[in-house]
Design an enzyme around this catalytic site. Structure first.
Site, PDB file in Angstrom:
ATOM      1  N   SER A 141      -7.439  -0.140   2.953  1.00 19.92           N
ATOM      2  CA  SER A 141      -8.831  -0.541   3.127  1.00 19.92           C
ATOM      3  C   SER A 141      -9.780   0.129   2.148  1.00 19.92           C
ATOM      4  O   SER A 141     -10.784  -0.462   1.765  1.00 19.92           O
ATOM      5  CB  SER A 141      -9.278  -0.263   4.565  1.00 19.92           C
ATOM      6  OG  SER A 141      -9.012   1.081   4.911  1.00 19.92           O
ATOM      7  N   LYS A 159      -2.994   8.186  -4.687  1.00 22.97           N
ATOM      8  CA  LYS A 159      -3.925   7.282  -4.002  1.00 22.97           C
ATOM      9  C   LYS A 159      -5.281   7.373  -4.680  1.00 22.97           C
ATOM     10  O   LYS A 159      -5.864   8.457  -4.782  1.00 22.97           O
ATOM     11  CB  LYS A 159      -4.036   7.628  -2.517  1.00 22.97           C
ATOM     12  CG  LYS A 159      -4.963   6.676  -1.762  1.00 22.97           C
ATOM     13  CD  LYS A 159      -4.665   6.608  -0.279  1.00 22.97           C
ATOM     14  CE  LYS A 159      -5.116   7.831   0.459  1.00 22.97           C
ATOM     15  NZ  LYS A 159      -5.063   7.627   1.947  1.00 22.97           N
ATOM     16  N   GLU A 247       3.425  14.142  -2.430  1.00 19.58           N
ATOM     17  CA  GLU A 247       4.847  13.918  -2.673  1.00 19.58           C
ATOM     18  C   GLU A 247       5.196  12.464  -2.343  1.00 19.58           C
ATOM     19  O   GLU A 247       4.714  11.904  -1.354  1.00 19.58           O
ATOM     20  CB  GLU A 247       5.628  14.876  -1.772  1.00 19.58           C
ATOM     21  CG  GLU A 247       7.112  14.681  -1.750  1.00 19.58           C
ATOM     22  CD  GLU A 247       7.759  15.468  -0.627  1.00 19.58           C
ATOM     23  OE1 GLU A 247       8.995  15.432  -0.547  1.00 19.58           O
ATOM     24  OE2 GLU A 247       7.024  16.093   0.157  1.00 19.58           O
ATOM     25  N   VAL A 249       7.582   9.604  -0.958  1.00 23.46           N
ATOM     26  CA  VAL A 249       8.635   9.533   0.051  1.00 23.46           C
ATOM     27  C   VAL A 249       9.310   8.167  -0.007  1.00 23.46           C
ATOM     28  O   VAL A 249       8.636   7.130  -0.001  1.00 23.46           O
ATOM     29  CB  VAL A 249       8.061   9.762   1.468  1.00 23.46           C
ATOM     30  CG1 VAL A 249       9.175   9.678   2.508  1.00 23.46           C
ATOM     31  CG2 VAL A 249       7.372  11.113   1.548  1.00 23.46           C
ATOM     32  N   ASP A 289      -5.013   6.949  13.445  1.00 27.27           N
ATOM     33  CA  ASP A 289      -4.797   5.660  12.772  1.00 27.27           C
ATOM     34  C   ASP A 289      -3.321   5.269  12.811  1.00 27.27           C
ATOM     35  O   ASP A 289      -2.649   5.220  11.785  1.00 27.27           O
ATOM     36  CB  ASP A 289      -5.279   5.764  11.323  1.00 27.27           C
ATOM     37  CG  ASP A 289      -5.386   4.402  10.646  1.00 27.27           C
ATOM     38  OD1 ASP A 289      -5.428   3.384  11.363  1.00 27.27           O
ATOM     39  OD2 ASP A 289      -5.419   4.357   9.410  1.00 27.27           O
ATOM     40  N   ASN A 294       1.859   3.132   8.319  1.00 28.94           N
ATOM     41  CA  ASN A 294       1.783   4.586   8.176  1.00 28.94           C
ATOM     42  C   ASN A 294       3.081   5.303   8.506  1.00 28.94           C
ATOM     43  O   ASN A 294       3.095   6.528   8.628  1.00 28.94           O
ATOM     44  CB  ASN A 294       0.663   5.152   9.050  1.00 28.94           C
ATOM     45  CG  ASN A 294      -0.715   4.816   8.513  1.00 28.94           C
ATOM     46  OD1 ASN A 294      -0.852   4.348   7.388  1.00 28.94           O
ATOM     47  ND2 ASN A 294      -1.736   5.047   9.321  1.00 28.94           N
ATOM     48  N   ASP A 307      -0.802   9.010   5.668  1.00 27.73           N
ATOM     49  CA  ASP A 307      -2.216   8.675   5.804  1.00 27.73           C
ATOM     50  C   ASP A 307      -2.900   9.476   6.915  1.00 27.73           C
ATOM     51  O   ASP A 307      -2.833   9.131   8.096  1.00 27.73           O
ATOM     52  CB  ASP A 307      -2.413   7.182   6.044  1.00 27.73           C
ATOM     53  CG  ASP A 307      -3.857   6.755   5.790  1.00 27.73           C
ATOM     54  OD1 ASP A 307      -4.751   7.602   5.922  1.00 27.73           O
ATOM     55  OD2 ASP A 307      -4.075   5.584   5.459  1.00 27.73           O
TER      56      ASP A 307
END
Length: 476
Positions: A141, A159, A247, A249, A289, A294, A307
């Site tokens: 978002s 990110k 990191e 994943v 969240d 996630n 997140d």
């Protein structure tokens, strides 16, 4: 020609686009349905289904372009059926809207690289990273994620916040109608003013990736070496207000997990339940969240939790009040439950409410972890919970109108609904009550995962907020 990669920022423009995504598409649905009344046969049904498929695609495109709070509505709708999706066509919408969760429309590299350059004060990106893939592998978002590699060879997830998203999100938050609608999806039975304030505070926190980095570091430290929960480390020296480097994943995503056998899905669900609810008692901190994007199932069986932009810290007193409320419901003590909910702020005038009716309402919502038996969570149960919390046709609607959700409890209820919805998609089966007793009463662990987890925390000298006393028999 307008650049479709740009995020619309103005309040009126974003309101208009949201209306296009939801309102006018709903009108087209209604028109198609009305016209089909005058026809018969399969052709009218096919036309109606085609219209819904087209509408779903347009909603994804519009909400995906808008990002921000508007996109969160679509993401939430991808795993909880909320009211603007026609009940008989929710499955048609489910898959396209799920793309907002796992494969949302990304912005071109040329638009987001400017954020990196600004956050690194003009230092060349090439001097900080060995490489960054220009195509995003995930978009959400308020930002999108790119694979990268550090100079020392470590794989990372970068990110990057969308340029202009802060202004767009502010516009969404000023749009009271949309915000309250989103709030009602997250927390039906709300006190609109309190919910709006709390949502605004939590959503704006998401814009600060340094705050998210701080949260993620806290969880990563708390779960380092944990037997089945994994939180990726933050690369602090490269993280900034609009850039978060962690990191990278590897793991299996939620849609692939849905294709696995039932026990694997149930184990995955138990881990999400323990990670989401358990952190309240172990850390006095939880992630608010819980949507399917996630979580990743790692090759070694651990689940990566991703997140941490929206989290909530609780004080000991609030946790103990929550324990009291669960205890009263478990003991079938309506008066005790009413008192506990009053102390938590859910009820302003307890004497005006029928305690037995209130007890039934609470059990219709949280019965899945209050009943001492194995329960498989399915879509029907999720929908019944949603009906019990905001459907005017519900037998509990009179209570909904007189109950409120205190600001401090909003994120907890959001987490609870989200986890239930995820478990419903998994059709996870466990005795959720026995797991919950580990936190409420400090009971011995009831599953193998529980035994592994308690051994982990005891070895580290970290213990839960103490469980309340063993339940006493009600005098009623």
């Amino acid at each position: 020609m307008a650049d479709d990669s740009k995020i619309p920022k103005g309040r009126l423009r974003r309101s208009a686009k949201l209306g296009t995504a939801i309102g006018s598409q709903g009108a087209k649905y209604a028109g198609t349905k009305a016209s089909s009344v005058f026809r018969s046969g399969d052709s009218s049904q096919e036309k109606l289904e085609e219209r819904h498929a087209e509408t779903a695609a347009k909603m994804v495109a519009t909400l995906g372009q808008m990002k921000g709070a508007a996109m969160k509505i679509g993401q939430f709708a991808s795993f909880i059926d909320i009211d603007f999706i026609p009940e008989e066509y929710r499955e048609v919408y489910q898959e396209p809207l799920a793309r907002l969760r796992n494969d949302a429309p990304a912005m071109p590299w040329k638009d987001v690289v400017s954020v990196l350059e600004e956050e690194y004060d003009g230092e060349p990106v090439e001097s900080l990273f060995d490489s960054i893939e220009k195509e995003a592998f995930a978009a959400a978002s308020i930002g999108q994620v790119h694979r990268g590699r550090l100079i020392d060879g470590r794989k990372v997830a970068v990110k990057i916040q969308y340029p202009g998203i802060a202004e767009a999100l502010e516009a969404d938050l000023k749009n009271a109608g949309m915000l309250v609608r989103m709030a009602r999806a997250l927390a039906p039975g709300l006190d609109a003013r309190e919910v709006t304030r709390e949502l605004r505070e939590r959503v704006l926190e998401e814009l600060d990736y340094e705050y998210e980095a701080q949260n993620q570091r806290s969880f990563a430290r708390a779960y380092r070496g944990h037997p089945f929960i994994y939180v990726p480390d933050v690369i602090t020296r490269l993280s900034r207000r609009r850039v978060l480097v962690t990191e990278f994943v590897e793991g299996v995503n939620f849609d692939e997990i849905l294709e696995m056998d039932h026990e694997t899905r149930s184990r995955f669900g138990e881990i999400i339940f323990r990670g989401s609810f358990g952190s309240i008692y172990h850390l006095q901190h939880f992630n608010a969240d819980p949507h399917p994007g996630n979580y990743l199932l790692m090759e070694d069986g651990r689940v990566a939790f991703l997140d941490f932009g929206m989290t909530k810290k609780l004080d000991r007193e609030q946790i103990e009040l929550d324990q009291r409320a669960v205890d009263a419901a478990v003991r079938n003590d309506p008066d005790g439950l009413r008192d506990a909910l009053h102390d938590l702020g859910f009820i302003k005038k307890p004497s005006k409410l029928d305690a037995e009716h209130l007890m039934n309402h609470v059990k219709s919502i949280g019965g899945w972890y209050m009943e001492d038996r194995e329960i498989e969570i399915d879509g029907e149960r999720v929908m019944k919970v949603i009906e019990s919390t905001h459907d005017p046709r519900s037998e509990y609607f009179d209570l909904m109108r007189r109950e409120s959700i205190p600001a401090d409890e909003l994120m907890g209820r959001r987490m609870e609904f989200g986890v239930l919805a995820v478990l419903g998609r998994l059709r996870a089966k466990r005795n959720w009550h026995r797991i919950m007793r580990e936190w409420v009463y400090a009971d011995p662990p009831s599953t193998e995962l529980g035994r592994e987890e308690w051994a982990y925390f005891e070895e580290r000298g970290v213990f839960q907020v103490p469980g309340i006393a063993e339940p006493q028999k009600s005098d009623r």
